[in-house]
Write an enzyme that holds these catalytic residues in place. Sequence first.
Site, mmCIF file in Angstrom:
data_model
loop_
_atom_site.group_PDB
_atom_site.id
_atom_site.type_symbol
_atom_site.label_atom_id
_atom_site.label_comp_id
_atom_site.label_asym_id
_atom_site.label_seq_id
_atom_site.Cartn_x
_atom_site.Cartn_y
_atom_site.Cartn_z
ATOM 1 N N ASP A 32 -8.549 3.695 -7.649
ATOM 2 C CA ASP A 32 -9.586 2.964 -6.901
ATOM 3 C C ASP A 32 -9.806 3.766 -5.632
ATOM 4 O O ASP A 32 -9.154 3.540 -4.615
ATOM 5 C CB ASP A 32 -9.104 1.545 -6.603
ATOM 6 C CG ASP A 32 -10.180 0.695 -5.953
ATOM 7 O OD1 ASP A 32 -11.313 1.193 -5.785
ATOM 8 O OD2 ASP A 32 -9.906 -0.463 -5.600
ATOM 9 N N GLY A 34 -2.361 -3.132 -1.992
ATOM 10 C CA GLY A 34 -1.663 -3.577 -3.193
ATOM 11 C C GLY A 34 -2.386 -4.567 -4.072
ATOM 12 O O GLY A 34 -1.787 -5.087 -5.019
ATOM 13 N N GLY A 35 -3.660 -4.846 -3.813
ATOM 14 C CA GLY A 35 -4.370 -5.843 -4.608
ATOM 15 C C GLY A 35 -4.396 -5.528 -6.084
ATOM 16 O O GLY A 35 -4.108 -6.381 -6.933
ATOM 17 N N LYS A 36 -4.746 -4.282 -6.445
ATOM 18 C CA LYS A 36 -4.786 -3.900 -7.857
ATOM 19 C C LYS A 36 -3.380 -3.814 -8.432
ATOM 20 O O LYS A 36 -3.147 -4.153 -9.595
ATOM 21 C CB LYS A 36 -5.494 -2.544 -8.025
ATOM 22 C CG LYS A 36 -6.869 -2.434 -7.404
ATOM 23 C CD LYS A 36 -7.880 -3.319 -8.044
ATOM 24 C CE LYS A 36 -9.292 -2.965 -7.577
ATOM 25 N NZ LYS A 36 -9.440 -2.783 -6.119
ATOM 26 N N CYS A 49 -15.914 0.797 -5.252
ATOM 27 C CA CYS A 49 -16.730 -0.367 -4.887
ATOM 28 C C CYS A 49 -18.079 0.152 -4.368
ATOM 29 O O CYS A 49 -18.543 -0.222 -3.297
ATOM 30 C CB CYS A 49 -16.038 -1.262 -3.870
ATOM 31 S SG CYS A 49 -15.473 -0.423 -2.378
ATOM 32 N N CYS A 71 -4.107 5.106 -5.463
ATOM 33 C CA CYS A 71 -4.721 4.728 -4.185
ATOM 34 C C CYS A 71 -4.495 3.241 -3.975
ATOM 35 O O CYS A 71 -5.437 2.446 -3.916
ATOM 36 C CB CYS A 71 -6.208 5.063 -4.165
ATOM 37 S SG CYS A 71 -6.608 6.789 -4.506
ATOM 38 N N ALA A 72 -3.242 2.842 -3.870
ATOM 39 C CA ALA A 72 -2.879 1.421 -3.932
ATOM 40 C C ALA A 72 -3.334 0.621 -2.724
ATOM 41 O O ALA A 72 -3.530 -0.594 -2.820
ATOM 42 C CB ALA A 72 -1.365 1.278 -4.105
ATOM 43 N N ASP A 124 -0.052 5.533 -1.858
ATOM 44 C CA ASP A 124 -1.272 5.750 -1.088
ATOM 45 C C ASP A 124 -1.026 6.906 -0.136
ATOM 46 O O ASP A 124 0.110 7.125 0.313
ATOM 47 C CB ASP A 124 -1.677 4.500 -0.310
ATOM 48 C CG ASP A 124 -3.136 4.541 0.116
ATOM 49 O OD1 ASP A 124 -3.981 3.987 -0.615
ATOM 50 O OD2 ASP A 124 -3.433 5.146 1.166
#
Length: 432
Positions: free
Chosen positions: A307, A243-245, A360, A239-240, A263
Site C-alpha cells: 500500500d 498497521g491497518g492492513k 488510495c 508499507c505497513a 515501514d
Amino acid sequence: MKDGGRLAAAIDILTEVDTYRRPVQDGLKEWGRRNRFAGSGDRLVIGNLVFDALRHKLSLSHIMGSTEARAHILATYALTWEFGVDGLVAALADDRFAPEPVTPAELARLDAADLDGAADHVRADVPEWLWPQFSNAYGADAVAEGQALARRAPIDLRVNRLKGDRDRVIRRMGHLPLEPTPISPVGLRLPPARAKDKAPHVQAEEGFRKGWFELQDEASQLAALVATSLAPTQVLDYCAGGGGKTLALAGELGNRGQIYAHDALKLRLAPIYERLQRSGARNVQVRDPQAATLDDLKDRMDLVFLDVPCSGTGVWRRRPDSKWRVTENALQGRLREQSQVLDAACGFVRPGGHLLYATCSLLPCENQQQLAAFLARNAAFEPVSLVERWGALFGEDAARPRFSEEGYATLSPATTGTDGFFIGLLRRREEG
C-alpha cells in the site's frame, strides 16, 4: 457562539488556509488556542464549515463569482447546508460578531446558484491541472467521479474476526445506526453527519477498546480480503504504516501463518504495537527499520502487500484540504517513490507468489501506468486478473469497480461507494 460568529471564524480560518496553504487542522487548532471561549460544539461547526467549503471550492467560486473565503463560507451555509438565503440573512443579523451583512450582489448569486457554463473541472471540484488525467481516465463519468469525491464520507468499521463477528458488534452497539457495508462481509457503516451535526466518536466505544473493530474504509477492507483469498502463509506488509492492513490481514488469516510488518519510517509504525495488542493478533512480527533487516525474507514470501505512498486523490472526501495542496512536483516525487518501492519489494516474493499493489489514488499514472512500467522492467512478474475473483469473493450482485484490461480494480465513491482505491495483483512466474 451563535452561527453568525461561527461563520466569521470560519471565514478567518479559511482565509489563512488559502493564503498560507497550511493544513486545515493546523489552522483550526491555532484558532482554538487563540479563542478559548469557543466550546467543542462551536469548534465542530466551524470546522465543518471550513471542510465543506473546501470540498466545493471551485463550484462555489463559480456560483458566487468570487474566490474569497467569505463567498465560500456564506455559500456553504446557505446552499450546501441548505439553510437558504433567508437562514443566512437571519444568522448574520442575529449576532454582533457576525460578518458584514449579505450584499445585494451576493444575494443574487445565492438565489441563482447557477453552474451553467461552468467548466467540467469546476463542476467536478477537481484542480484544473489534474483534470486531464481524470477526464482521460473516466471519460463521460469524470464529473460524477469528482462530485462524489467532494461529498462527506461515511464512517466505516472493520469487524475483527479474531474477537467476534458483525452481528455481535451490531447488537452491542445498537445505540448507533450501524449498517453492514454493501460489499465487505466484515464491514459496518455509519452515515456521514450532516451540516452542523457531530459524527459519533466510535473510538470511545467499549467495542473499540476491546478490539472488536477498527476504523477502516471499506475499500481497504476489500484489498485485504483479496489478498487473503490467495491463502498465503508468509506475508510481508512492506508499507505497513500504522498497521491497518496488517490487522486486517491477521484477522482474515485467523492468526495462522506469519505476517511481517515493515515501514521505511519508524515513526509511522509506532501505533501498530498498541493496535496489535488490542486486536489479539499473534501472527505478526514487526520489523523496525532501524533495528532489523528484511534480508532473511528474500524470495520467501507468498504475498507482498504494497500500500504505497501516493497523492491521496482517492481520500479527498476525508481530507478535502489536500485536494488544493497537492502539486505537480509532489506528484512526480510520489511516482518516483512508488517505482523505487516496487523495485525494492518485489525481491521478497517467492517464485509462484504474489505482489499486491495498492494506492488510495484515482490517477492512472500512480496505478495502471506504474504497474505497466514495473512489468516492462521485470519480466519475472505477470498481471493477475481480479474480475472473476471479485464475483467469487463478494457475490455477482456486489458493486463492481472499474476493471482495466489487465484485470486491475479501481474503486471510487461513485462506482463502489468507497474511498478511491486501486488494487493491482501480480504473480511472480515459477521460473522467475
